[in-house]
Design an enzyme around this catalytic site. Structure first.
Site, short mmCIF file in Angstrom:
data_model
loop_
_atom_site.label_atom_id
_atom_site.label_comp_id
_atom_site.label_asym_id
_atom_site.label_seq_id
_atom_site.Cartn_x
_atom_site.Cartn_y
_atom_site.Cartn_z
N CYS A 134 -7.03 11.30 -2.08
CA CYS A 134 -5.77 11.25 -0.80
C CYS A 134 -5.22 12.60 -0.81
O CYS A 134 -5.03 12.99 0.42
CB CYS A 134 -5.32 10.09 -0.85
SG CYS A 134 -5.96 8.36 -1.37
N HIS B 11 2.22 11.92 2.15
CA HIS B 11 0.46 10.43 1.96
C HIS B 11 1.60 9.04 2.20
O HIS B 11 1.35 8.99 1.90
CB HIS B 11 0.31 11.05 1.32
CG HIS B 11 -1.18 10.01 0.94
ND1 HIS B 11 -1.25 9.72 2.05
CD2 HIS B 11 -1.63 8.80 -0.17
CE1 HIS B 11 -2.83 8.77 1.54
NE2 HIS B 11 -2.57 8.36 1.01
N ASN C 31 -3.09 2.98 4.82
CA ASN C 31 -3.35 4.51 4.37
C ASN C 31 -4.48 4.86 4.64
O ASN C 31 -5.97 4.30 4.69
CB ASN C 31 -3.71 3.80 2.60
CG ASN C 31 -3.70 4.91 1.69
OD1 ASN C 31 -3.81 5.78 2.55
ND2 ASN C 31 -3.92 4.92 0.44
O1 UT7 Z 1 -3.52 6.60 -1.69
C1 UT7 Z 1 -3.60 7.09 -2.87
C2 UT7 Z 1 -2.54 6.15 -3.83
N1 UT7 Z 1 -2.57 5.15 -3.61
C3 UT7 Z 1 -1.28 4.13 -3.57
O2 UT7 Z 1 -0.54 5.43 -3.60
C4 UT7 Z 1 -1.68 2.86 -3.53
C5 UT7 Z 1 -0.16 2.40 -4.65
N2 UT7 Z 1 0.30 1.51 -5.28
C6 UT7 Z 1 0.84 0.70 -4.64
O3 UT7 Z 1 0.54 0.87 -3.66
C7 UT7 Z 1 1.06 -0.94 -5.04
O4 UT7 Z 1 0.73 -0.72 -6.50
C8 UT7 Z 1 0.45 -1.85 -4.58
C9 UT7 Z 1 0.91 -2.28 -2.83
C10 UT7 Z 1 -1.07 -2.18 -4.33
C11 UT7 Z 1 0.62 -3.56 -4.82
O5 UT7 Z 1 2.08 -3.88 -5.25
P1 UT7 Z 1 2.16 -4.89 -6.28
O6 UT7 Z 1 3.99 -4.83 -5.79
O7 UT7 Z 1 2.08 -3.38 -7.37
O8 UT7 Z 1 1.98 -5.09 -6.59
P2 UT7 Z 1 0.97 -6.01 -8.37
O9 UT7 Z 1 -0.24 -5.54 -8.19
O10 UT7 Z 1 1.87 -6.03 -9.08
O11 UT7 Z 1 0.83 -7.44 -8.13
C12 UT7 Z 1 2.29 -8.29 -7.83
C13 UT7 Z 1 1.87 -9.50 -7.01
C14 UT7 Z 1 0.84 -9.94 -8.43
O12 UT7 Z 1 0.84 -11.35 -8.56
P3 UT7 Z 1 1.18 -11.66 -9.82
O13 UT7 Z 1 -0.08 -11.32 -11.17
O14 UT7 Z 1 2.62 -11.49 -10.26
O15 UT7 Z 1 1.12 -13.62 -9.74
C15 UT7 Z 1 -0.53 -9.92 -7.18
O16 UT7 Z 1 -1.93 -11.39 -7.77
O17 UT7 Z 1 1.22 -9.26 -6.18
C16 UT7 Z 1 -0.23 -10.26 -6.03
N3 UT7 Z 1 -0.88 -9.77 -4.96
C17 UT7 Z 1 -0.86 -9.67 -3.51
N4 UT7 Z 1 -0.19 -11.07 -3.19
C18 UT7 Z 1 -0.85 -11.38 -2.19
C19 UT7 Z 1 -1.18 -8.43 -5.09
N5 UT7 Z 1 -2.03 -7.91 -3.67
C20 UT7 Z 1 -1.48 -9.21 -2.76
C21 UT7 Z 1 -1.91 -9.54 -1.04
N6 UT7 Z 1 -0.56 -11.06 -0.91
N7 UT7 Z 1 -3.07 -8.76 -1.26
#
Ligand code: UT7
Length: 330
Positions: free
Chosen positions: A117, A257, A287
């Site tokens: 990115c 970004h 994104n």
């Molecule tokens: O562009 C290049 C760089 N990219 C980035 O910078 C992306 C960086 N990362 C992020 O933006 C975030 O990590 C995400 C938006 C991808 C995810 O957010 P998070 O707060 O880090 O969530 P997580 O991956 O730690 O997941 C938390 C919970 C999990 O459930 P449990 O295990 O706590 O029960 C996931 O399974 O949220 C769940 N989850 C969802 N729930 C509903 C993950 N995706 C979803 C979803 N809808 N779409």
């Protein structure tokens, strides 16, 4: 004003965003997710999606045509085409060559740059070197991605995040104090596997097995990437300001970004910036990888918010990992 240092400037900008809109409500019907989760965790409400027929160079050419028109230029006024993308039309030839063909430009050098990115800012830094060394006079730089074609639509952790789009800059040497003042860039390949499209290269050449294992889709350890993005984007923005000799208080706009609203906010806080100085478009487009910064800058200019002399900080983070920042005087 006496000109003390040579700079490159953005002569004109252009964008292209596909017509199709995919909302959080649409995604609720596709995977186990909710508008509430997507909005609170990412800030995204909707994103654009390329049609089945559209390829990356189509988006790129549309953005390029707008930038050329706004710059009062014809395709033949360009002497180098540089495309920053992670989602090329083909592994080879470069998407820049497909763009060249579609624009009908003959024999100018054309190549792609891939830096996750961060690609747009990496390409801006490369373009500065090429212009100030006299290698190129006027560069068409396009940041473009169609991430929805490498998305695993069964993975709710990634499929809600991405959108498609293109932004173009026409770059040339500045004849006054406006332009790129400083930049900072870095990479850490030891963390490459945290954000990766594994299949189709020489590591995992395409096979039935790579398809079965879903290796042709983007894969990301989101929460790991998040932590690194927050740290690196804040540090990179501060470093470019330091190199420019510009204080945080002098910044008029931060264009980060657009990967996650929480990362954007954290970067803004690192610079002590009030909300109105932080450019946000993630709610509309998600994104779009390399395209987020050029699209955001174009819209800021279109809205009439930019005045000559204003200071803009651009900063990005992405696969690699890579990160980069740039301080720009409008
Ligand atoms: O562009 C290049 C760089 N990219 C980035 O910078 C992306 C960086 N990362 C992020 O933006 C975030 O990590 C995400 C938006 C991808 C995810 O957010 P998070 O707060 O880090 O969530 P997580 O991956 O730690 O997941 C938390 C919970 C999990 O459930 P449990 O295990 O706590 O029960 C996931 O399974 O949220 C769940 N989850 C969802 N729930 C509903 C993950 N995706 C979803 C979803 N809808 N779409």
């Amino acid at each position: 004003m006496i000109k003390t240092k040579r700079h490159i400037r953005i002569r004109s900008t252009g964008v292209y965003l596909p017509d199709r809109v995919l909302t959080n409500a649409d995604l609720e019907k596709m995977v186990d997710t909710s508008d509430e989760w997507i909005t609170t965790r990412t800030g995204i409400k909707e994103r654009r999606m390329a049609s089945k027929e559209q390829v990356t160079s189509d988006l790129a050419v549309n953005a390029a045509r707008m930038a050329l028109e706004r710059g009062g230029l014809k395709a033949e006024d360009i002497d180098l085409i540089l495309v920053a993308t992670n989602t090329p039309d083909t592994i080879f030839p470069a998407t820049a060559c497909w763009v060249q063909k579609k624009l009908g430009i003959k024999e100018t050098p054309a190549f792609d740059l891939e830096a996750g990115c961060t690609g747009l800012l990496y390409a801006l830094i490369v373009a500065e070197g090429l212009i100030l060394s006299g290698t190129a006079r006027r560069i068409l730089l396009i940041g473009v991605d169609i991430l929805t074609k490498i998305t695993n639509w069964e993975d709710r952790g990634t499929c809600v995040l991405f959108g498609d789009g293109a932004g173009a800059f026409i770059l040339e040497e500045s004849d006054d104090e406006s332009g790129l003042i400083s930049h900072f860039w870095g990479a850490d390949g030891s963390l490459a596997e945290l954000l990766i499209l594994p299949g189709g290269g020489t590591l995992y050449p395409a096979s039935e097995d790579t398809v079965k294992k879903k290796l042709h889709y983007l894969s990301m350890k989101g929460n790991e990437v998040f932590k690194h993005a927050v740290k690196r984007m804040g540090e990179a923005a501060l470093e470019a300001l330091k190199q420019a000799g510009i204080e945080k208080e002098q910044v008029d706009y931060l264009i980060p970004h657009q990967a996650n609203l929480r990362i954007i906010d954290a970067t803004g806080e690192r610079l002590n910036l009030p909300k109105e100085k932080i450019v946000v478009s993630i709610h509309k487009y998600g994104n779009m990888s390399v395209a987020t910064i050029p699209v955001a800058l174009h819209e800021l200019a279109e809205e009439g918010k930019l005045q000559k002399g204003q200071i803009i900080v651009m900063v990005a983070f992405g696969a690699g990992f890579t990160w980069a920042s740039a301080v720009y005087r409008w």
